[in-house]
Design a protein around this motif. Structure first.
Motif, PDB file in Angstrom:
ATOM      1  N   TRP A  93       0.999  -1.465  -0.178  1.00 13.57           N
ATOM      2  CA  TRP A  93       0.083  -0.019  -0.018  1.00 13.57           C
ATOM      3  C   TRP A  93       0.943   1.226  -0.005  1.00 13.57           C
ATOM      4  CZ3 TRP A  93      -4.103  -1.796   4.037  1.00 13.57           C
ATOM      5  CH2 TRP A  93      -4.940  -2.815   3.724  1.00 13.57           C
TER       6      TRP A  93
ATOM      7  N   GLU B 249       3.697   1.403  -1.273  1.00 11.69           N
ATOM      8  CA  GLU B 249       4.039   1.731  -2.706  1.00 11.69           C
ATOM      9  C   GLU B 249       2.913   2.454  -3.597  1.00 11.69           C
ATOM     10  OE1 GLU B 249       5.770  -1.640  -4.224  1.00 11.69           O
ATOM     11  OE2 GLU B 249       7.174  -1.983  -2.835  1.00 11.69           O
ATOM     12  N   ILE B 250       1.934   1.778  -3.478  1.00 15.56           N
ATOM     13  CA  ILE B 250       0.790   2.403  -4.244  1.00 15.56           C
ATOM     14  C   ILE B 250       0.442   4.006  -3.788  1.00 15.56           C
ATOM     15  CG2 ILE B 250      -1.745   2.226  -4.977  1.00 15.56           C
ATOM     16  CD1 ILE B 250      -1.326  -0.807  -4.289  1.00 15.56           C
ATOM     17  N   LEU B 251       0.420   4.235  -2.515  1.00 20.66           N
ATOM     18  CA  LEU B 251       0.133   5.563  -2.419  1.00 20.66           C
ATOM     19  C   LEU B 251       1.302   6.440  -2.792  1.00 20.66           C
ATOM     20  CD1 LEU B 251      -0.960   5.088   1.685  1.00 20.66           C
ATOM     21  CD2 LEU B 251      -2.269   5.813  -0.378  1.00 20.66           C
ATOM     22  N   ALA B 252       2.606   5.938  -2.881  1.00 22.12           N
ATOM     23  CA  ALA B 252       3.599   6.885  -3.481  1.00 22.12           C
ATOM     24  C   ALA B 252       3.516   7.009  -4.845  1.00 22.12           C
ATOM     25  CB  ALA B 252       5.023   5.969  -3.042  1.00 22.12           C
ATOM     26  N   ASP B 253       2.922   6.020  -5.427  1.00 17.90           N
ATOM     27  CA  ASP B 253       2.616   6.415  -6.925  1.00 17.90           C
ATOM     28  C   ASP B 253       1.427   7.319  -7.008  1.00 17.90           C
ATOM     29  OD1 ASP B 253       4.668   4.582  -7.708  1.00 17.90           O
ATOM     30  OD2 ASP B 253       3.426   2.765  -7.792  1.00 17.90           O
TER      31      ASP B 253
END
Lengths: 344, 394
Positions: free
Chosen positions: B379, B381-385
């Protein structure tokens, strides 16, 4: 002398013919040179066109991206804004106006490509607008995409901080290139689950499937997040169920209200300890057998697939409540929470 | 001369009394209930409380207790006691959610840490430190409760833990502190800080700038994201899941506490008796040694310095009585040793019962935490993206 005068017109004629020939040749050259420039422009164009026209991207294999595409127009305008701002090197907020026409998008996209690759930019500069209509040619797509993929992808996807920074910093100018190049570079068989990896790896593939705007990418990422939630919720709820059944099996002799989990916390506000302890303990004692049973929901209750965590817990509690009166009250609570009780 | 003889007999009598008398402690059985806040606090203003697993306090065991304190039991208690405290706070209704925290990764509005200083069935002593999400220390206080035998009465045990009063005291003090020192604005600020800390944990690039730390290391808010910030909404969704995870761990602890309760209570009850007996025997032995020594010295003095036969005889008798007292002191010490060994055996018996449960609890918690953390990292990583995308759109 006469001979000279007689030869002169011929020479002039010859010169004229050769000039015209030369002119013809140069024009043919320019036309031939414009054709390679198309791809890059067309690639950038294909990005917007692929979004606005999913059919254009239909040649690519999977288009899960298309599922995540909200409205083609807005996405197109976004891509244009990104590319134009990238070309200028600063963020032009007005570029994001959804009213931007496709022509403006195309022009901005050309400037974006200018910012990325000089040669392709020079090629597209003149040919961009004209190339747009002919963007359908698949052969012309690949070169432009390759160029874009090189410039954009590493920056965006390597996952390293630096690359991410460059991605954010250059997102606008890279955006167009990225979407065109990135997705062009991507294999095209990425799914919602594998998107980042696919993008990361830059494995080439479907051209139009890779063409996504920031909003679309955000939608895909959101979808991944949502799927993660679902997986997590399922995992945690099953784990909780298991833990609670173990806890119940461990003994119903709860110490002064040592009811496990959050369930006990919501059950009223006790006044003083001993009495409340007994109350909670007795509730705990009575609950274990109920946990094993499951009662079907009333007819007006939907499947609950879109339920959030609280709604799910309410549903679970209602379905496992043996007392019909209490169960109905729980369902009422569920209806209130999910808005089912409100007049449509 | 008469006076000397009188003195000698007086000394022997005094020593005999001193050696024979035993202490009888009168314990009150006053029960302090949990105080409930008289005000009806809106849900937004309820602080969530996290309770860390207690420090077993193995470093703070007194030398005199080293032989009787079982380390494994103390470790088991360090998971048992905080759960009961969490239950007590939750039932008080004065707080939001109250949870026993498996680790310190999830920020809570108020964090309570504890150290078990003493626990032997008769006395329980806990040091409590309380701080809020900003890092501000509320207070540190030692609590000690000496219970009566009545607390082990089956009817009482059915209702409460024998040491429930100590948890009630902690809960009441926490409420009093909040009422006196924490305003509604403070509560809002603390809640916001804990939310921002959580957000920072998942998306540092997006939320680090909202917080800063002052010289004391306390967090301060610099600014706030918009309430409708999509990234913040996602963070809130994730936090809800984090609470679910913590709730699941509560179920683990609930199971553990239930499994541990009967053998632990049984151990505490026996330990209570043994501890009291042991202490009395030790005290008695000590007194007998002192008195016997005094009488021997007095008797020797009388016997050697006595001017007449009677005094010398009295002195000799005194020496004999003193020697007897000293011997009885040794007997008492031997008896105390038997009780100490009994305590050790009891501890060993409970250790065999609870140690595997502690290991099982730890295993399960760590496994679940690992699985959850794995998901969290995805999550992140996804939030960073997503953050990258959001920035890109600006």
């Amino acid at each position: 002398m006469k001979q000279t005068f007689s030869v002169l017109p011929r020479l002039i004629l010859l010169g004229g013919v050769s000039l015209s020939l030369l002119a013809c040749q140069s024009s043919s050259q320019s036309s031939s040179s414009s054709s390679p420039s198309m791809p890059s422009s067309s690639s950038s164009q294909s990005q917007s066109s692929s979004r606005s026209m999913p059919s254009a991207s239909s040649s690519s294999s999977s288009s899960p991206s298309s599922s995540g595409l909200p409205s083609s127009n807005s996405s197109a305008s976004q891509s244009s804004s990104a590319s134009s701002s990238g070309a200028q090197g600063d963020r032009s907020s007005d570029a994001s106006s959804s009213a931007a026409s496709q022509s403006s998008a195309s022009s901005s996209s050309t400037s974006g490509s200018q910012g990325q690759a000089a040669d392709s930019a020079s090629q597209t500069a003149g040919a961009g607008p004209t190339a747009a209509p002919t963007s359908g040619s698949g052969a012309s797509d690949s070169p432009g995409r390759d160029a874009g993929s090189q410039s954009r992808f590493p920056g965006q996807q390597s996952g390293a901080d630096g690359s991410r920074d460059s991605a954010t910093g250059d997102l606008n100018d890279g955006n167009q290139g990225s979407s065109s190049s990135g997705l062009g570079g991507a294999s095209g068989d990425y799914s919602l689950d594998t998107l980042p990896d696919g993008v990361l790896s830059g494995a080439g593939g479907g051209q139009s499937a890779g063409v996504m705007t920031a909003a679309e990418r955000a939608a895909v990422l959101d979808d991944r997040l949502r799927r993660g939630y679902e997986t997590f919720d399922g995992f945690i709820l099953s784990e909780r169920e298991r833990a609670q059944s173990e806890s119940n099996a461990a003994g119903s002799v709860a110490i002064g209200g040592s009811a496990g989990g959050g369930g006990g916390s919501n059950e009223g506000q006790p006044q003083t300890l001993p009495e409340s302890g007994v109350v909670v303990a007795s509730q705990q004692v009575s609950t274990p057998p109920a946990r094993t049973e499951s009662f079907p929901p009333p007819e007006d209750i939907p499947s609950g697939r879109d339920d959030d965590v609280v709604a799910r817990q309410l549903r679970e509690a209602a379905m496992s409540e043996p007392d019909p009166e209490l169960r109905e009250r729980m369902w009422d609570e569920y209806r209130n929470y999910t808005g089912l009780s409100e007049p449509q | 001369m008469k006076i000397k003889l009188k003195n000698l007999f007086g000394l022997i009598l005094l020593a005999s009394f001193a050696g024979a008398c035993a202490t009888h402690t009168v314990r009150s059985t006053n029960y302090t209930p949990i105080i409930q806040d008289t005000q009806n606090i809106p849900e937004d203003l309820l602080l969530d409380v996290g309770i860390a697993l207690f420090d077993p306090g193995l470093d703070e065991i007194k030398r005199s207790e080293e032989e009787t304190v079982n380390h494994e039991i103390r470790i088991a208690e360090s998971r048992y006691a905080p759960y009961l405290l969490a239950e007590t706070l939750q039932r008080s209704g004065n707080w939001g959610i109250v949870r026993l925290m498996p680790n310190d990764a999830s920020p809570m509005d108020v964090l309570l840490k504890g150290t078990i200083l003493q626990s032997n069935g008769e006395v329980m002593s806990i040091r409590v430190e309380v701080a809020d999400a900003s890092g501000k220390e509320w207070y540190t206080k030692d609590y000690e409760e000496e219970i009566s035998r009545f607390s082990y009465d089956p009817s009482e045990r059915q209702k409460n833990d024998p040491f429930q009063v100590i948890y009630n005291h902690i809960a009441n003090d926490l409420l009093v502190y909040r009422q006196r020192n924490v305003s509604e604005a403070d509560i809002t600020r603390i809640r916001t800080i804990s939310e921002m800390l959580f957000a920072k944990r998942f998306s540092p690039e997006a939320f680090s700038d909202y917080l800063t730390q002052n010289r004391r290391g306390n967090y301060q808010l610099l600014s706030l994201p918009a309430q409708s910030d999509p990234l913040l909404e996602r963070i809130r969704d994730i936090r809800e899941r984090d609470f679910m995870f913590i709730d699941t761990v509560q179920d683990y602890y609930a199971t553990y506490v239930r499994q541990m309760r009967l053998p632990y209570d049984s151990w505490r009850e026996q330990s209570y008796q043994e501890t009291i007996t042991l202490r009395e025997l030790r005290n008695s032995a000590r007194r007998r040694f002192i008195a016997g020594t005094a009488v021997v010295i007095g008797g020797l003095a009388a016997a050697t310095n006595g001017g007449n036969y009677a005094t010398q005889t009295g002195g000799a008798i005194g020496v004999g009585a003193g020697a007897y007292l000293i011997k009885s002191g040794f007997d008492k010490r031997a008896e105390a040793k038997i009780h100490m060994e009994a305590l050790e055996e009891l501890g060993q018996s409970l250790e065999n019962e609870v140690a595997p449960r502690v290991i099982n609890l730890e295993d399960r918690t760590i496994t679940l935490t690992g699985s959850v953390e794995e998901q969290y990292s995805q999550w992140r990583e996804i939030l960073a993206d997503l953050y990258t995308e959001d920035i890109g759109e600006l």
